[in-house]
Structures are given as C-alpha cells and as structure tokens.
Design a protein around this motif. Structure first.
Motif, PDB file in Angstrom:
ATOM      1  N   ASN A 298     -33.577   2.408   8.546  1.00 31.74           N
ATOM      2  CA  ASN A 298     -33.026   3.477   9.370  1.00 31.74           C
ATOM      3  C   ASN A 298     -33.362   4.840   8.764  1.00 31.74           C
ATOM      4  N   ALA A 299     -32.915   5.897   9.438  1.00 28.62           N
ATOM      5  CA  ALA A 299     -33.267   7.250   9.005  1.00 28.62           C
ATOM      6  C   ALA A 299     -32.738   7.558   7.617  1.00 28.62           C
ATOM      7  N   ARG A 300     -31.573   7.072   7.302  1.00 30.41           N
ATOM      8  CA  ARG A 300     -30.999   7.299   5.975  1.00 30.41           C
ATOM      9  C   ARG A 300     -31.742   6.517   4.897  1.00 30.41           C
ATOM     10  N   GLY A 301     -32.216   5.333   5.258  1.00 31.27           N
ATOM     11  CA  GLY A 301     -32.866   4.460   4.295  1.00 31.27           C
ATOM     12  C   GLY A 301     -31.922   3.468   3.649  1.00 31.27           C
ATOM     13  N   TRP A 302     -30.645   3.495   4.033  1.00 25.11           N
ATOM     14  CA  TRP A 302     -29.612   2.641   3.444  1.00 25.11           C
ATOM     15  C   TRP A 302     -28.573   2.292   4.501  1.00 25.11           C
ATOM     16  N   THR A 303     -27.926   1.160   4.332  1.00 27.30           N
ATOM     17  CA  THR A 303     -26.771   0.812   5.148  1.00 27.30           C
ATOM     18  C   THR A 303     -25.622   0.430   4.229  1.00 27.30           C
ATOM     19  N   GLU A 304     -24.395   0.592   4.742  1.00 29.32           N
ATOM     20  CA  GLU A 304     -23.210   0.205   3.977  1.00 29.32           C
ATOM     21  C   GLU A 304     -22.197  -0.457   4.894  1.00 29.32           C
ATOM     22  N   LYS A 305     -21.489  -1.416   4.353  1.00 26.89           N
ATOM     23  CA  LYS A 305     -20.346  -1.995   5.025  1.00 26.89           C
ATOM     24  C   LYS A 305     -19.244  -2.176   3.991  1.00 26.89           C
ATOM     25  N   VAL A 306     -18.049  -2.455   4.454  1.00 32.11           N
ATOM     26  CA  VAL A 306     -16.921  -2.662   3.553  1.00 32.11           C
ATOM     27  C   VAL A 306     -17.204  -3.849   2.636  1.00 32.11           C
ATOM     28  N   TRP A 307     -16.976  -3.665   1.347  1.00 29.86           N
ATOM     29  CA  TRP A 307     -17.084  -4.757   0.381  1.00 29.86           C
ATOM     30  C   TRP A 307     -15.909  -5.721   0.566  1.00 29.86           C
ATOM     31  N   ASP A 308     -16.185  -7.012   0.434  1.00 33.63           N
ATOM     32  CA  ASP A 308     -15.179  -8.038   0.693  1.00 33.63           C
ATOM     33  C   ASP A 308     -13.888  -7.868  -0.108  1.00 33.63           C
ATOM     34  N   PHE A 309     -13.989  -7.294  -1.324  1.00 31.95           N
ATOM     35  CA  PHE A 309     -12.820  -7.191  -2.198  1.00 31.95           C
ATOM     36  C   PHE A 309     -12.368  -5.753  -2.438  1.00 31.95           C
ATOM     37  N   ALA A 310     -12.895  -4.806  -1.678  1.00 31.04           N
ATOM     38  CA  ALA A 310     -12.466  -3.416  -1.842  1.00 31.04           C
ATOM     39  C   ALA A 310     -10.960  -3.296  -1.644  1.00 31.04           C
ATOM     40  N   GLY A 311     -10.304  -2.588  -2.534  1.00 28.37           N
ATOM     41  CA  GLY A 311      -8.853  -2.460  -2.438  1.00 28.37           C
ATOM     42  C   GLY A 311      -8.417  -1.572  -1.288  1.00 28.37           C
ATOM     43  N   SER A 312      -7.418  -2.022  -0.551  1.00 28.02           N
ATOM     44  CA  SER A 312      -6.766  -1.179   0.451  1.00 28.02           C
ATOM     45  C   SER A 312      -5.314  -1.628   0.558  1.00 28.02           C
ATOM     46  N   GLY A 313      -4.466  -0.729   1.002  1.00 26.59           N
ATOM     47  CA  GLY A 313      -3.061  -1.077   1.099  1.00 26.59           C
ATOM     48  C   GLY A 313      -2.222   0.072   1.597  1.00 26.59           C
ATOM     49  N   CYS A 314      -0.973  -0.237   1.819  1.00 27.36           N
ATOM     50  CA  CYS A 314      -0.007   0.739   2.317  1.00 27.36           C
ATOM     51  C   CYS A 314       1.086   0.884   1.257  1.00 27.36           C
ATOM     52  N   SER A 315       1.269   2.090   0.753  1.00 24.64           N
ATOM     53  CA  SER A 315       2.216   2.300  -0.334  1.00 24.64           C
ATOM     54  C   SER A 315       3.644   2.009   0.095  1.00 24.64           C
ATOM     55  N   ALA A 316       4.392   1.478  -0.845  1.00 20.01           N
ATOM     56  CA  ALA A 316       5.820   1.269  -0.621  1.00 20.01           C
ATOM     57  C   ALA A 316       6.649   2.376  -1.261  1.00 20.01           C
ATOM     58  N   TYR A 317       5.997   3.289  -2.001  1.00 15.97           N
ATOM     59  CA  TYR A 317       6.741   4.277  -2.782  1.00 15.97           C
ATOM     60  C   TYR A 317       6.354   5.721  -2.511  1.00 15.97           C
ATOM     61  N   PHE A 318       5.113   5.965  -2.101  1.00 16.75           N
ATOM     62  CA  PHE A 318       4.621   7.334  -2.058  1.00 16.75           C
ATOM     63  C   PHE A 318       4.424   7.800  -0.621  1.00 16.75           C
ATOM     64  N   ALA A 319       4.873   9.015  -0.345  1.00 19.24           N
ATOM     65  CA  ALA A 319       4.850   9.575   1.001  1.00 19.24           C
ATOM     66  C   ALA A 319       3.419   9.790   1.485  1.00 19.24           C
ATOM     67  N   LYS A 320       3.269   9.790   2.771  1.00 23.26           N
ATOM     68  CA  LYS A 320       1.952   9.955   3.383  1.00 23.26           C
ATOM     69  C   LYS A 320       1.497  11.407   3.266  1.00 23.26           C
ATOM     70  N   PRO A 321       0.264  11.651   2.793  1.00 27.05           N
ATOM     71  CA  PRO A 321      -0.252  13.026   2.778  1.00 27.05           C
ATOM     72  C   PRO A 321      -0.348  13.581   4.189  1.00 27.05           C
TER      73      PRO A 321
END
Length: 439
Positions: A298-321
C-alpha cells in the motif's frame, strides 16, 4: 499465524551459549561458565530475509517472572522458536567477529542484519526523522542493566545511529536516589527489558539523551520513587515498560506519574482485554497499546492490526479523562495510542548480560516495545514538557488508524477489537510522524 507461549526454562544465572554451532546450556559457577551435558544438535541453517524480518510462527516466552503483590512485572516477550534462535545465533556470531576484530565501527558497514525490525525500519514505518531533539528521555527499570551502555553502542553502530556515551553526557545511568553508585543487583529479565528500552528510545530519537534510572527492586513504591528521581534530574519524558493490576494500593503511589514537567509513557499490558494495568490506567499518562506491524504494497508500505495480547481495559479506580468519549467504559479506558508490540513481528535487541533467551541478538515484543518507542517519539518532538494526554484525542489526522485484529472477547465491541476510529487495544492509532505529539 500461531503464536505460542512457553514457560521460562532457564533459572537466573543460566543462559544458552554458542558452542560449535549448537545451543548448549551452561551454569554460572563463581565467575566461570561451565557447560552442562547436552544432547543438543546443531540447528539447521534457516533462511532469513536480508531486511531481518522473520515470518515463521513464533514461540514466545516472557522475560520476567510473575510479580508478587505490590510489585510490577516487566513486559518484554522474546521469540524462542527455532527460526528466531538460529537467526540470532548467526547475527550474534557475526557481531562478535566484527567487534572483536575492528570494534563497533565495523558494524555500520556489515552486510548481516540481526533478526527483527531494526531502527531504520521502525523510523520508516512511523515516518520519523533521523535527527532532531536532544531532549532527555528517562527509562525506568528495576535493578541494574550491567551492559546497558556497551550494548547500546553495538545497537547504535549496527543501525548507523550516532554514538551515545556517558563520556559525552548523552547516556547516564543512576540508582533510585539519582546517584551513580551503588547500583542495585541485576535480574536477567529486567536487564533485557532495560536494554530493549534504551535501544527503542534510540531508534525513535537518535539524538535524544537517555537517562536510565534503576529502582532498587520492582516494588511499585520503589518504581514510583525512581520516577520522581527522573523528573528531578530533568527528564521531560519517562518510559515505563512494566505493569501490575490496578488496585487500591496503586492509588498510594500514583503521584510521581502526575508531573506537569514530565510526561510518563506506559505499556498497556500484554494480557489482552482484562483488568486495567497500573500505571497505564492513570488518566494523566500516555498508555501505549500494541499492534502487529507488517510490510505491505500500500501507499504507506506497512499495515497494522491489533496484536492478540495487547492490553486493554476499563479502570475501576480512575476517572475518565475529558477527551475520552467512548461509551461503554464509564471510567478511564486503556489505551491512548499504540505501536508495534507483537513478537511475531518483533524488533531486534542486543543484550549480552545473562540474557534469558540465549543469544545476544534476540527478537522481542510486548507493549514493552511500543512504550519506549512512543516515548522516544515524544522526545524527538520536544513535546515532553507540554504534552497532555487529552491533546492526543484531537489529533487523529496524524495517526494511522488500526483496523482489524482482536485481543479478547467482548462481543465485538471496541474494547477488544481494532475498529475504525478509537478502540481500546490501539487507542487513536499509531503515530504517522511526530505531529500527533505537537498538533
């Protein structure tokens, strides 16, 4: 591709040695390495592309052991499959010969590339300049990285980066109190993490100064103290390639990460969609998720997708920015931005001190890779003193949107899938140059 994980099979104090083309277990006895009996046979040569990339399915092992309560775990993950090991063996042997015969200067013209993406490829993938800022980027680590400066010299010479030495003030290593000595004891996994971190900062910002701050141990208390030391010594960006499940205890050590004079860039974690990781869950840090990065036509020369083990989550303690507008997480969502983290498409790292994966040149991944890369980018952009996490969310025009891939089960929701626009595993996307940090 199949990505497998294997438990650690070498205790600290053991490593794999090159011997007659084979990998042989050895034990450290005092200052002597004693080869253990082994029936290992030489690994058959494997084809490695001239650009250093490896495409065979990866077998991956964590560099650091599971952390005790109140402690963090480093997040480096190494490839230990046959293809990666053989490629690392050949590159390490070639490096040994060149450095031994003519010093690191010979590496800049060497034809043999180590396995994994190098600094030049990473800069091309993210549109980064080869020169720029002399900002100080701090790398926070637990324990000593004994060969950090020497290994950094080999890495930088291999990829034709300018030298970064303590004698010129470009590189500095201090303990938790900010002094040159005494340094804490080293741990093989954390030391490998430290080598990767300073090398990834170098890849993203070849002209930045690097401050390596070594906490006494991986306790959250001491890592927080080391973070305060980095701020006190003038770092404008701090890289944190570690994490622990957020908890009420984490609230007591959050303050050093909240400086208005130094931005903290933090790994989102390597365990997929799960409990949010600390300190990534803090709303005032830049939480960096992970992608799989591959070449493309492609024009960029690279593609990316989400890594299978990339960390994501919803905090139980910290307010939303204020800038986060996602609907299905009432608190802080991790993460904000991302970069390559998949060991399957991992980076080349040089480490010679009790390396837990055996060879000096290894292929590593984890969000331990993406965080220091992004920290180096922030340093290159001269943005550490002024950048605020909320500002990133108004700069989506300057990122590569990551669409595709998943890191868990959430009913197809953005919290665990790479979707158009914001999603939790990759944040707003991956940097396309430095303008995402400056507007």
């Amino acid at each position: 591709m199949i990505l497998q994980r294997t438990p650690a099979t070498l205790r600290p104090g053991r490593r794999l040695l090159r011997a007659a083309g084979a990998l042989v277990a050895a034990t450290v006895v005092g200052a002597t390495l004693v080869a253990a009996p082994s029936s290992a046979t030489p690994l058959a040569p494997v084809p490695v592309p001239v650009d250093g990339t490896l495409t065979a399915p990866a077998v991956v092992r964590n560099a650091c052991a599971t952390a005790r309560p109140g402690h963090a775990r480093c997040l480096a993950e190494g490839r230990v499959d046959r293809v990666a090991r053989q490629a690392g063996l050949e590159a390490s042997a070639a490096t040994d010969r060149l450095v031994g015969a003519r010093g690191t200067g010979a590496l800049a013209t060497a034809a043999t590339r180590p396995p994994g993406y190098g600094a030049d490829q990473l800069r091309k993938a993210y549109g980064l300049p080869a020169t720029g800022s002399t900002a100080t980027v701090a790398v926070l680590i637990a324990g000593d990285v004994p060969h950090a400066e020497a290994d950094l010299a080999v890495y930088r010479a291999t990829y034709k980066l300018p030298p970064c030495r303590s004698s010129t003030g470009c590189f500095r290593k201090v303990n938790q109190q900010g002094r040159a000595a005494p340094l804490p004891p080293g741990d093989p996994g954390w030391a490998l993490e430290g080598s990767m971190d300073v090398q990834m900062v170098s890849a993203a910002c070849p002209t930045c100064r690097i401050l390596l701050v070594e906490a006494d141990d991986p306790s959250l208390v001491n890592l927080a103290a080391a973070t305060e030391t980095a701020r006190r010594l003038g770092a404008t960006v701090a890289s944190h390639s570690y994490g622990a499940d957020e908890s009420a205890f984490a609230l007591t050590v959050r303050y050093p990460y909240r400086s208005d004079r130094m931005i903290s860039v933090v790994s989102s974690g390597d365990f997929g969609f799960t409990t949010a990781s600390f300190p990534a869950a803090l709303p005032n840090v830049i939480a960096v998720g992970g992608t799989s990065l591959r070449r493309s036509t492609n024009a960029r020369g690279w593609t990316e997708k989400v890594w299978d083990f990339a960390g994501s989550g919803c905090s139980a303690y910290f307010a939303k920015p204020a800038a986060q507008k996602d609907r299905n997480c009432a608190m802080r969502t991790v993460s904000d931005i991302s970069a390559v983290a998949d060991p399957q498409t991992g980076v080349a790292v040089y480490d010679t001190w009790e390396n837990p994966f055996g060879e000096d040149w290894v292929v590593l991944g984890g969000t331990s890779t993406s965080a220091p890369l992004v920290a180096g980018m922030v340093g290159a952009a001269r943005a550490g003193r002024t950048l605020r996490t909320n500002a990133l969310y108004g700069r989506s025009a300057f990122v590569n949107d990551v669409v595709g891939g998943t890191n868990g089960f959430c009913g197809g929701d953005y919290l665990c899938r790479g979707l158009k626009g914001y999603d939790a595993p990759s944040g707003i996307g991956t940097p396309r140059g430095l303008r995402v940090f400056t507007g």
